[in-house]
Scaffold this motif. Structure first.
Motif, mmCIF file in Angstrom:
data_model
loop_
_atom_site.group_PDB
_atom_site.id
_atom_site.type_symbol
_atom_site.label_atom_id
_atom_site.label_comp_id
_atom_site.label_asym_id
_atom_site.label_seq_id
_atom_site.Cartn_x
_atom_site.Cartn_y
_atom_site.Cartn_z
ATOM 1 N N LEU A 1 0.855 -1.203 0.000
ATOM 2 C CA LEU A 1 0.000 0.000 0.000
ATOM 3 C C LEU A 1 0.889 1.250 0.000
ATOM 4 C CD1 LEU A 1 -2.868 1.319 0.329
ATOM 5 C CD2 LEU A 1 -2.416 1.297 2.788
ATOM 6 N N HIS A 2 1.982 1.190 0.749
ATOM 7 C CA HIS A 2 2.926 2.311 0.813
ATOM 8 C C HIS A 2 3.577 2.541 -0.557
ATOM 9 C CE1 HIS A 2 5.616 5.115 2.763
ATOM 10 N NE2 HIS A 2 6.685 4.440 2.373
ATOM 11 N N HIS A 3 3.827 1.437 -1.274
ATOM 12 C CA HIS A 3 4.537 1.540 -2.563
ATOM 13 C C HIS A 3 3.601 1.769 -3.750
ATOM 14 C CE1 HIS A 3 8.757 0.678 -1.511
ATOM 15 N NE2 HIS A 3 8.199 0.148 -0.444
ATOM 16 N N SER B 1 12.031 12.447 4.129
ATOM 17 C CA SER B 1 12.534 11.652 3.002
ATOM 18 C C SER B 1 11.451 11.343 1.962
ATOM 19 C CB SER B 1 13.163 10.349 3.501
ATOM 20 O OG SER B 1 12.188 9.539 4.118
ATOM 21 N N HIS B 2 10.181 11.538 2.307
ATOM 22 C CA HIS B 2 9.110 11.289 1.334
ATOM 23 C C HIS B 2 8.712 12.561 0.576
ATOM 24 C CE1 HIS B 2 8.614 7.596 3.762
ATOM 25 N NE2 HIS B 2 8.196 7.085 2.617
ATOM 26 N N MET B 3 9.374 13.660 0.891
ATOM 27 C CA MET B 3 8.939 14.939 0.309
ATOM 28 C C MET B 3 9.052 14.962 -1.213
ATOM 29 S SD MET B 3 10.415 17.749 2.968
ATOM 30 C CE MET B 3 9.727 19.205 2.185
ATOM 31 N N LEU C 1 17.304 9.780 -2.092
ATOM 32 C CA LEU C 1 17.664 8.381 -1.821
ATOM 33 C C LEU C 1 16.412 7.530 -1.582
ATOM 34 C CD1 LEU C 1 20.119 6.530 -1.488
ATOM 35 C CD2 LEU C 1 19.958 6.881 0.971
ATOM 36 N N HIS C 2 15.465 8.062 -0.808
ATOM 37 C CA HIS C 2 14.273 7.249 -0.533
ATOM 38 C C HIS C 2 13.390 7.121 -1.779
ATOM 39 C CE1 HIS C 2 11.730 4.986 2.072
ATOM 40 N NE2 HIS C 2 10.664 5.707 1.746
ATOM 41 N N ARG C 3 13.505 8.091 -2.678
ATOM 42 C CA ARG C 3 12.750 7.993 -3.934
ATOM 43 C C ARG C 3 13.192 6.769 -4.732
ATOM 44 N NH1 ARG C 3 9.382 11.671 -6.315
ATOM 45 N NH2 ARG C 3 8.909 11.141 -8.459
ATOM 46 N N HIS D 1 14.083 3.997 -3.417
ATOM 47 C CA HIS D 1 13.405 2.855 -2.790
ATOM 48 C C HIS D 1 11.984 2.697 -3.347
ATOM 49 C CE1 HIS D 1 12.256 -0.106 0.163
ATOM 50 N NE2 HIS D 1 11.199 0.617 0.476
ATOM 51 N N HIS D 2 11.361 3.817 -3.707
ATOM 52 C CA HIS D 2 9.984 3.788 -4.227
ATOM 53 C C HIS D 2 9.946 3.709 -5.751
ATOM 54 C CE1 HIS D 2 7.249 4.684 -0.766
ATOM 55 N NE2 HIS D 2 8.373 5.079 -0.210
ATOM 56 N N SER D 3 11.104 3.623 -6.379
ATOM 57 C CA SER D 3 11.172 3.703 -7.842
ATOM 58 C C SER D 3 10.428 2.547 -8.530
ATOM 59 C CB SER D 3 12.643 3.676 -8.260
ATOM 60 O OG SER D 3 12.753 3.492 -9.650
#
Ligand SMILES: [Zn+2]
Ligand SMILES: [Zn+2]
Length: 260
Positions: A119-121, A175-177, A195-197, A199-201
């Motif tokens: 759901l987060h991704h 980090s989610h901005m 960097l966290h982007r 992870h969501h790529s």
């Protein structure tokens, strides 16, 4: 234990203020100019459910916890100097992030946990409200896998612990901005939006990388770190619109199964 619960609840008001400030800051240099308001409203609704689930789980887990037959692994005395306080907070954050790293990694590699975490991704337009876009049942895992070991195995001053845990919850909002911000050579030191982007790529070569919530050092140590290239802000979400059910974890799991 009830002090910890009370302190956590008191911090919701501070958290709301921080989120509003970050939401405004996103307008300065966004990665995406326009994001659907429906998605933001959905994330806020999820945030309320997640907060309720976290409160209930904390009360249940901490009240049902029997006294342990062994003492803490590490005891930290209350500090009086500013550098002592700073080092204590850093230790709490590092420990918090260590447990959060391993839970996050499990969520990507155990299919039943991935079904909750995806759901987060599924967020295609990363922004500060994505931080709280977690399945409420994830609270069932976060309390026993992150909070409980922290307060059980380590004897830390209460004020240090409460402040550190609050930061541990708030810092991932940064980090989610939706913000085109690069840390350059400092990227491995502290998690930022770039960097966290990764992870969501959506890109397959970025999958199952950069699990740390605060300190990428855990990814470096456990070989899951992937540095972004200069100017790299890939599209986010699950792999492709036609493969909504196949996220990073299930792709990896399927590859493992078919190769064995
Ligand atoms: Zn993840
Ligand atoms: Zn995330």
């Amino acid at each position: 234990m009830s002090d910890i619960i009370r302190a956590t609840l008191d911090n919701y008001q501070t958290a709301l203020t921080v989120f509003v400030c970050l939401f405004v800051l996103e307008r300065i240099r966004p990665v995406e100019q326009r994001q659907p308001l429906f998605g933001i409203a959905f994330n806020l609704l999820i945030a309320v459910m997640l907060a309720a689930a976290t409160q209930i789980t904390m009360k249940l887990v901490f009240s049902a916890m029997p006294p342990l037959p062994f003492g803490p692994i590490l005891t930290v005395a209350p500090q009086t100097t500013w550098h002592g306080k700073l080092l204590s907070e850093l230790l709490v954050l590092l420990l918090y992030d260590f447990f959060a790293y391993w839970l996050h990694r499990l969520e990507h590699n155990v299919p039943i946990l991935w079904r909750m975490h995806k759901l987060h991704h599924e967020e295609e337009h990363l922004n500060v409200t994505t931080t709280n876009r977690h399945h409420p049942l994830e609270a069932l895992l976060r309390v026993p896998f992150v909070m409980l070991p922290l307060v059980t195995f380590f004897d830390l001053p209460f004020s240090t612990l409460a402040f550190g845990v609050s930061l541990g919850v708030l810092l991932p909002a940064f980090s989610h901005m939706n913000l085109r911000l690069e840390f350059g050579c400092l990227t491995p030191l502290f998690i930022g939006p770039q960097l966290h982007r990764l992870h969501h790529s959506k890109e397959e070569e970025h999958h199952n990388r950069n699990f740390a919530n605060i300190f990428p050092i855990w990814d470096v140590l456990f070989d899951t770190y992937l540095a972004p290239q200069r100017g790299q802000f890939p599209p986010t979400g699950l792999r492709s619109a036609g493969m909504k059910n196949e996220g990073p974890a299930l792709v990896a799991y399927t590859n493992l199964s078919s190769s064995s």
